[in-house]
Motif scaffolding. Structure first.
Motif, PDB file in Angstrom:
ATOM      1  N   VAL A  59      13.170  -1.793  -4.410  1.00 24.77           N
ATOM      2  CA  VAL A  59      12.981  -1.792  -3.099  1.00 24.77           C
ATOM      3  C   VAL A  59      14.200  -0.725  -2.617  1.00 24.77           C
ATOM      4  O   VAL A  59      13.930   0.077  -1.687  1.00 24.77           O
ATOM      5  N   ARG A  60      15.137  -0.610  -3.031  1.00 18.66           N
ATOM      6  CA  ARG A  60      16.257   0.585  -2.909  1.00 18.66           C
ATOM      7  C   ARG A  60      15.784   1.690  -2.500  1.00 18.66           C
ATOM      8  O   ARG A  60      15.962   2.608  -1.773  1.00 18.66           O
ATOM      9  N   ARG A  61      15.072   2.174  -3.924  1.00 18.71           N
ATOM     10  CA  ARG A  61      14.250   3.397  -4.213  1.00 18.71           C
ATOM     11  C   ARG A  61      13.336   3.516  -3.338  1.00 18.71           C
ATOM     12  O   ARG A  61      13.133   4.668  -2.930  1.00 18.71           O
ATOM     13  N   LEU A  62      12.291   2.711  -2.883  1.00 22.05           N
ATOM     14  CA  LEU A  62      11.405   2.987  -1.938  1.00 22.05           C
ATOM     15  C   LEU A  62      11.819   3.174  -0.515  1.00 22.05           C
ATOM     16  O   LEU A  62      11.354   3.989   0.119  1.00 22.05           O
ATOM     17  N   LEU A  63      13.138   2.755  -0.395  1.00 17.73           N
ATOM     18  CA  LEU A  63      13.773   2.695   1.049  1.00 17.73           C
ATOM     19  C   LEU A  63      14.828   3.986   0.989  1.00 17.73           C
ATOM     20  O   LEU A  63      15.314   4.370   2.202  1.00 17.73           O
ATOM     21  N   ASP A  64      14.795   4.769   0.235  1.00 13.04           N
ATOM     22  CA  ASP A  64      15.785   5.762  -0.082  1.00 13.04           C
ATOM     23  C   ASP A  64      15.425   6.992   1.086  1.00 13.04           C
ATOM     24  O   ASP A  64      14.476   7.047   1.427  1.00 13.04           O
ATOM     25  N   THR A  97      17.156  11.848  -1.454  1.00 10.69           N
ATOM     26  CA  THR A  97      17.443  11.389  -2.680  1.00 10.69           C
ATOM     27  C   THR A  97      16.176  10.958  -3.348  1.00 10.69           C
ATOM     28  O   THR A  97      15.939  11.445  -4.535  1.00 10.69           O
ATOM     29  N   ALA A  98      15.193  10.529  -2.646  1.00 12.55           N
ATOM     30  CA  ALA A  98      13.593  10.413  -3.265  1.00 12.55           C
ATOM     31  C   ALA A  98      13.069  11.600  -3.974  1.00 12.55           C
ATOM     32  O   ALA A  98      12.851  11.621  -5.147  1.00 12.55           O
ATOM     33  N   THR A  99      13.368  12.970  -3.151  1.00 14.96           N
ATOM     34  CA  THR A  99      13.011  13.869  -3.840  1.00 14.96           C
ATOM     35  C   THR A  99      13.814  14.308  -5.099  1.00 14.96           C
ATOM     36  O   THR A  99      13.157  14.923  -6.368  1.00 14.96           O
ATOM     37  N   ALA A 100      14.964  14.402  -5.234  1.00 17.47           N
ATOM     38  CA  ALA A 100      15.712  14.535  -6.160  1.00 17.47           C
ATOM     39  C   ALA A 100      15.294  13.586  -7.472  1.00 17.47           C
ATOM     40  O   ALA A 100      15.238  13.909  -8.658  1.00 17.47           O
ATOM     41  N   GLU A 101      14.771  12.096  -7.308  1.00 16.87           N
ATOM     42  CA  GLU A 101      14.513  11.301  -8.347  1.00 16.87           C
ATOM     43  C   GLU A 101      13.132  11.940  -8.727  1.00 16.87           C
ATOM     44  O   GLU A 101      12.910  11.675 -10.009  1.00 16.87           O
ATOM     45  N   VAL A 102      12.096  12.479  -8.172  1.00 16.67           N
ATOM     46  CA  VAL A 102      10.914  12.907  -8.638  1.00 16.67           C
ATOM     47  C   VAL A 102      11.337  13.974  -9.416  1.00 16.67           C
ATOM     48  O   VAL A 102      10.564  14.342 -10.445  1.00 16.67           O
ATOM     49  N   PRO A 155       0.875  -1.236  -0.076  1.00 17.91           N
ATOM     50  CA  PRO A 155      -0.036  -0.086   0.068  1.00 17.91           C
ATOM     51  C   PRO A 155       0.981   1.179   0.101  1.00 17.91           C
ATOM     52  O   PRO A 155       1.980   1.419   0.803  1.00 17.91           O
ATOM     53  N   VAL A 156       0.615   2.164  -1.005  1.00 24.29           N
ATOM     54  CA  VAL A 156       1.374   3.406  -1.092  1.00 24.29           C
ATOM     55  C   VAL A 156       1.392   4.166   0.241  1.00 24.29           C
ATOM     56  O   VAL A 156       2.306   4.752   0.754  1.00 24.29           O
ATOM     57  N   ALA A 157       0.322   4.101   0.879  1.00 33.80           N
ATOM     58  CA  ALA A 157      -0.093   4.938   2.135  1.00 33.80           C
ATOM     59  C   ALA A 157       0.873   4.415   3.071  1.00 33.80           C
ATOM     60  O   ALA A 157       1.025   4.969   4.381  1.00 33.80           O
ATOM     61  N   SER A 158       1.421   3.146   3.115  1.00 32.96           N
ATOM     62  CA  SER A 158       2.045   2.583   4.408  1.00 32.96           C
ATOM     63  C   SER A 158       3.358   2.847   4.276  1.00 32.96           C
ATOM     64  O   SER A 158       4.283   2.558   5.113  1.00 32.96           O
ATOM     65  N   LEU A 159       3.914   3.549   3.164  1.00 31.81           N
ATOM     66  CA  LEU A 159       5.425   3.684   2.845  1.00 31.81           C
ATOM     67  C   LEU A 159       5.693   5.002   3.514  1.00 31.81           C
ATOM     68  O   LEU A 159       4.942   5.991   3.952  1.00 31.81           O
ATOM     69  N   ARG A 160       6.977   5.159   3.942  1.00 35.11           N
ATOM     70  CA  ARG A 160       7.461   6.578   4.453  1.00 35.11           C
ATOM     71  C   ARG A 160       7.435   7.477   3.371  1.00 35.11           C
ATOM     72  O   ARG A 160       7.132   7.208   2.202  1.00 35.11           O
ATOM     73  N   ALA A 161       7.558   9.026   3.791  1.00 36.20           N
ATOM     74  CA  ALA A 161       7.464   9.881   2.803  1.00 36.20           C
ATOM     75  C   ALA A 161       8.467   9.693   1.627  1.00 36.20           C
ATOM     76  O   ALA A 161       7.978  10.045   0.490  1.00 36.20           O
ATOM     77  N   SER A 162       9.664   9.406   2.006  1.00 39.02           N
ATOM     78  CA  SER A 162      10.524   9.201   0.916  1.00 39.02           C
ATOM     79  C   SER A 162      10.072   8.237  -0.264  1.00 39.02           C
ATOM     80  O   SER A 162      10.211   8.257  -1.316  1.00 39.02           O
ATOM     81  N   GLY A 163       9.489   7.087   0.322  1.00 41.30           N
ATOM     82  CA  GLY A 163       8.962   5.926  -0.525  1.00 41.30           C
ATOM     83  C   GLY A 163       7.961   6.487  -1.319  1.00 41.30           C
ATOM     84  O   GLY A 163       7.732   6.294  -2.544  1.00 41.30           O
ATOM     85  N   ARG A 164       6.817   7.063  -0.767  1.00 39.57           N
ATOM     86  CA  ARG A 164       5.848   7.756  -1.524  1.00 39.57           C
ATOM     87  C   ARG A 164       6.157   8.605  -2.730  1.00 39.57           C
ATOM     88  O   ARG A 164       5.775   8.790  -3.627  1.00 39.57           O
ATOM     89  N   LEU A 165       7.346   9.498  -2.341  1.00 40.42           N
ATOM     90  CA  LEU A 165       7.802  10.627  -3.254  1.00 40.42           C
ATOM     91  C   LEU A 165       8.668   9.644  -4.138  1.00 40.42           C
ATOM     92  O   LEU A 165       8.800  10.304  -5.611  1.00 40.42           O
ATOM     93  N   ALA A 166       9.126   8.341  -4.293  1.00 37.99           N
ATOM     94  CA  ALA A 166       9.793   7.621  -5.397  1.00 37.99           C
ATOM     95  C   ALA A 166       8.795   6.970  -6.121  1.00 37.99           C
ATOM     96  O   ALA A 166       9.265   6.669  -7.322  1.00 37.99           O
TER      97      ALA A 166
END
Length: 416
Positions: free
Chosen positions: A402-407, A411-416, A357-368
């Protein structure tokens, strides 16, 4: 069970679990894994905790079922004494090694102990692995009569030269026979394959897939060959006697498997597993991927209850000595931190069809998520519906997803 045990803290001789293991237990299913560590021969690629007759050093296969029963009884006592609520076993899985090297009566004895100590949930899935040359119809009938519901045959390949490289000893022509016997007695059938063996061509792999599909199993697993340090195969590759598996060819083999299996009516539900409908998925494997609780019985077996993970002594002789003395056979254990549990949750759930579930990810994961959609690694429609679900390309690159969802957030903001 892998040959090397992880680092961790010493396990207490009484096996008692910390109070944290009981937290939330009613929300988690409970499973039992029974490791039977015996093989007729050791395959060159295998690094599981298995032993041939010459490696037992005083341990006896004939005593093993009784020793496993002692740990099953121990498991029920320890869970109760640790305040972990009793739950019936929703799945029971006999793995190895080759469980069916033991007499069928020994497997039944161990299952009966699980039934007596933990009870079985209504409709519990009860599986044993088997080599095609290690069972006959009477053996399978005995298992069915005792409550087994499923058998998983280690076919690996239908091509003789591939089986020879893997050092598998069965005749591919026996696979249709054992599948037919299992069907006749009323067992569900799974077939396990390995792809990427040195010297295996794409046409070889196609032949194995077509042979497996022709048996119309309910479930099929296809795992890429991983060369583990310390195995005979790793030494052969290091000496230049056989070639290193080709990762690009393995990717082509995976795509071919997905294509042929989908055309034959199989749906992928985990990166390496396909089934004819939801009812034929391996519930035991799903218990691992969903981080439920399980108790692993036997030498080298791993267990997990409420964020506490432990592993047993490896050798059957040491295991027998511990359980016969009334001691826990655990060699070490660890209590997982919140950070590790979150990492493992994402790592494991990402592999299954329903995803995360997207909602269960941390903010960085949701941004990825947006960048992963753009890279065609996760399904856009599933993401709109609130789930991270891997595409075919994403399944090939699951670890990178998985690595990107856990970044971290930056880093996640830069990817978006």
């Amino acid at each position: 069970m892998a040959s090397a045990l992880p680092l961790g803290d010493p396990a207490p001789s009484d096996g008692l679990l910390p109070a944290t293991a009981a937290v939330g237990a009613h929300d988690r299913a409970f499973s039992v894994y029974l490791h039977v560590p015996f093989c007729r021969v050791r395959c060159g690629y295998c690094d599981f905790n298995t032993y041939t007759a010459t490696e037992l050093r005083g341990a006896k296969q004939s005593d093993y079922a009784s020793e496993a029963v002692l740990e099953i009884q121990h498991s029920a006592r320890i869970l109760a004494a640790s305040g972990v609520p009793a739950r019936p076993a929703s799945t029971v899985f006999f793995g190895g090694g080759t469980p069916t090297l033991l007499p069928a009566a020994d497997l039944v004895k161990m299952l009966d102990a699980v039934r007596a100590e933990h009870t079985l949930a209504p409709g519990a899935e009860i599986t044993t692995e088997a080599n095609p040359d290690s069972v006959d119809r009477d053996y399978l009938q005995t298992l069915k009569d005792a409550g087994f519901t499923r058998v998983s045959f280690g076919m690996q390949s239908a091509v003789p030269h591939v089986l020879a490289t893997l050092e598998r000893t069965h005749d591919p022509a026996r696979v249709p026979l054992v599948v037919r016997w299992a069907r006749e007695v009323g067992l569900d059938v799974s077939v396990d394959l390995i792809y990427g063996t040195p010297g295996e061509s794409l046409d070889d792999w196609r032949a194995s897939l077509e042979h497996a599909i022709a048996q119309q199993p309910d479930h099929l697993s296809a795992y890429s060959l991983i060369v583990e340090d310390g195995t005979k195969l790793a030494r052969q590759i290091r000496r230049g006697e056989v070639a290193q598996p080709d990762e690009d060819l393995q990717a082509d083999m995976y795509e071919l498997a997905d294509e042929l299996l989908a055309a034959a009516g199989y749906d992928w539900y985990e990166v390496s597993n396909w089934a004819r409908g939801v009812e034929h998925r391996s519930e035991h494997n799903l218990a691992y991927w969903r981080s439920n609780d399980w108790w692993g019985i036997g030498p080298g077996a791993h267990s997990h209850v409420g964020g506490v993970r432990w592993w047993n002594v490896k050798h059957p002789a040491a295991y027998a000595e511990r359980v016969q003395a009334g001691l826990s056979p655990a060699a070490g254990r660890e209590t997982l931190s919140a950070e590790v549990r979150e990492f493992e949750r994402v790592l494991l759930l990402a592999r299954i069809r329903e995803g995360i579930p997207v909602a269960s990810l941390r903010a960085s994961g949701r941004l990825a998520v947006a960048a992963l959609i753009a890279d065609e690694l996760i399904d856009a429609r599933a993401a709109i519906a609130g789930r991270v679900e891997l595409t075919l390309r994403g399944r090939l690159l699951a670890d990178a997803v998985v690595r990107r969802l856990l970044d971290d957030d930056e880093t996640a903001t830069a990817e978006v």
